[in-house]
Write a protein that holds these residues in place. Sequence first.
Motif, mmCIF file in Angstrom:
data_model
loop_
_atom_site.group_PDB
_atom_site.id
_atom_site.type_symbol
_atom_site.label_atom_id
_atom_site.label_comp_id
_atom_site.label_asym_id
_atom_site.label_seq_id
_atom_site.Cartn_x
_atom_site.Cartn_y
_atom_site.Cartn_z
ATOM 1 N N LEU A 32 69.581 21.938 42.314
ATOM 2 C CA LEU A 32 70.045 20.535 42.540
ATOM 3 C C LEU A 32 69.351 19.379 41.615
ATOM 4 N N THR B 106 72.088 8.845 42.451
ATOM 5 C CA THR B 106 71.385 9.837 42.740
ATOM 6 C C THR B 106 70.439 9.917 44.475
ATOM 7 N N MET C 61 71.294 12.373 47.325
ATOM 8 C CA MET C 61 70.010 13.130 47.806
ATOM 9 C C MET C 61 69.437 12.674 49.286
ATOM 10 N N VAL D 119 72.012 14.754 51.242
ATOM 11 C CA VAL D 119 71.560 16.099 51.265
ATOM 12 C C VAL D 119 70.350 16.444 52.044
ATOM 13 N N THR D 120 69.234 15.586 52.272
ATOM 14 C CA THR D 120 68.284 15.705 53.174
ATOM 15 C C THR D 120 68.786 15.623 54.484
ATOM 16 N N ILE E 20 65.690 19.126 48.907
ATOM 17 C CA ILE E 20 66.016 18.743 47.848
ATOM 18 C C ILE E 20 65.011 19.433 46.788
#
Length: 435
Positions: free
Chosen positions: A61, A280, A284, A287-288, A56
């Motif tokens: 991003l 958010t 995130m 995403v991680t 991230i």
Amino acid sequence: MDKLLADPAFWMLLLFLAPLLLRVPVAVSLGGAALAVCVHWNLGYQMVSYNFFAGIAKFPLLAIPFFILAGVIMEKAGIAERIIDLIDELVGSATGGLALATVGVATFWGAVSGSGPATVAALGLILIPGMAAAGYDKPFATAVVSVASGLAIVIPPSIAFIVYGDIMQQSVGALFAAGVLPGIVVALFLMGAVYLISRRRNYRGKPRTSTAALWRAFVRSLWGLFTPVIILGGIYGGIFTPTEAASVAVFYGLFVGVFIYRTITFRTLYEILSATVLSTAVVMLVVTCAGLFSWVGSAVGLIDKAANLLLGVSSSPLVVLLMINLILLFAGMLLDAISIFYVFLPILMPIIAHFGWDPVWFGVVMTINLAIGQVTPPVAVNLYVGANISGLTMEELTPPALPLIAASVLALAVVSLVPSLSTWLPSVLGLYGSP
């Protein structure tokens, strides 16, 4: 059989799919499978924390929380309501006028929000009751708002394009430009389906009140209409990067909400920040965890095996492209867009390179797939938001959504077979290879 049971790639896939089928959150399924395989096969679990951070800690991003914040601000500022009033006056009493206006507003709002569920929330609270009051079937009205809002991740600015650009190392500006014409194509196909259904059921909009009312609606919505002009004009004009454009959108939205419309107060600001932090954090975390899954999947050979399996089916690029579209459409029924990018793109990278496909065009095709996935049960996040707003069930929303999904799939076929729809605008603007 013993060889299969000893294969870490097999266990990684099993440990991901099994919890997912038991309704475990996607991020937990991805991260848990990757961590279990990493620890058991001693792949260097000490790198997990670094991989989390590196996943991230990327400048592109940073645009994601800013665009989420900008979208929430625009909603709370009342920009959506004013734009809806303008479109409503423009379409007048035309057949399916309100439904066609809904598709048009959703297309425009995609240039403000960048998120499908956020677009449903912003527009549904106003449009669904308005269409129902005008005589439209409520499930149909909700389906139109939910499906059309999927355009939000195709029309720039798009959070999906930001994630794709980061993974594929492609220009986000080029991806934004590439999404404009395909987004309009999808909107036109949806409008065609909406018009045919409305004509068969004799749905009509309300008569236009007067030219003066149209002018007043235009003036009231003018500040909102400037939003995509400022964001996209600044990007394509080389004034700022997509990430910087996201922060500009935040300050512009605050300026309009606080000083022009005066709809944003300190209490509203707290609600805006709370909603942004929650959205958010969810993005995130996915995403991680998805990034960790891709890293471990590559280390155990899962990525190479899946890519070779696809390439071994056929040497025809059209056949492989059709298979990829079908796989992505099916994946969209189960996973969210960001997870699909991180899980499937590492597999698809060698295939894109093998056939020499333009990665910008492929990004648009993949994103339209994911937009359709947002309204395809069982995991149809847009439909769930629409159901919550309208008080209907998924069973009631699915039948009226199916013709609109079919129209979207036809639009996907056109964009897939005509790459120039995606590549022409970024080429004209000279955005290939730009940061």
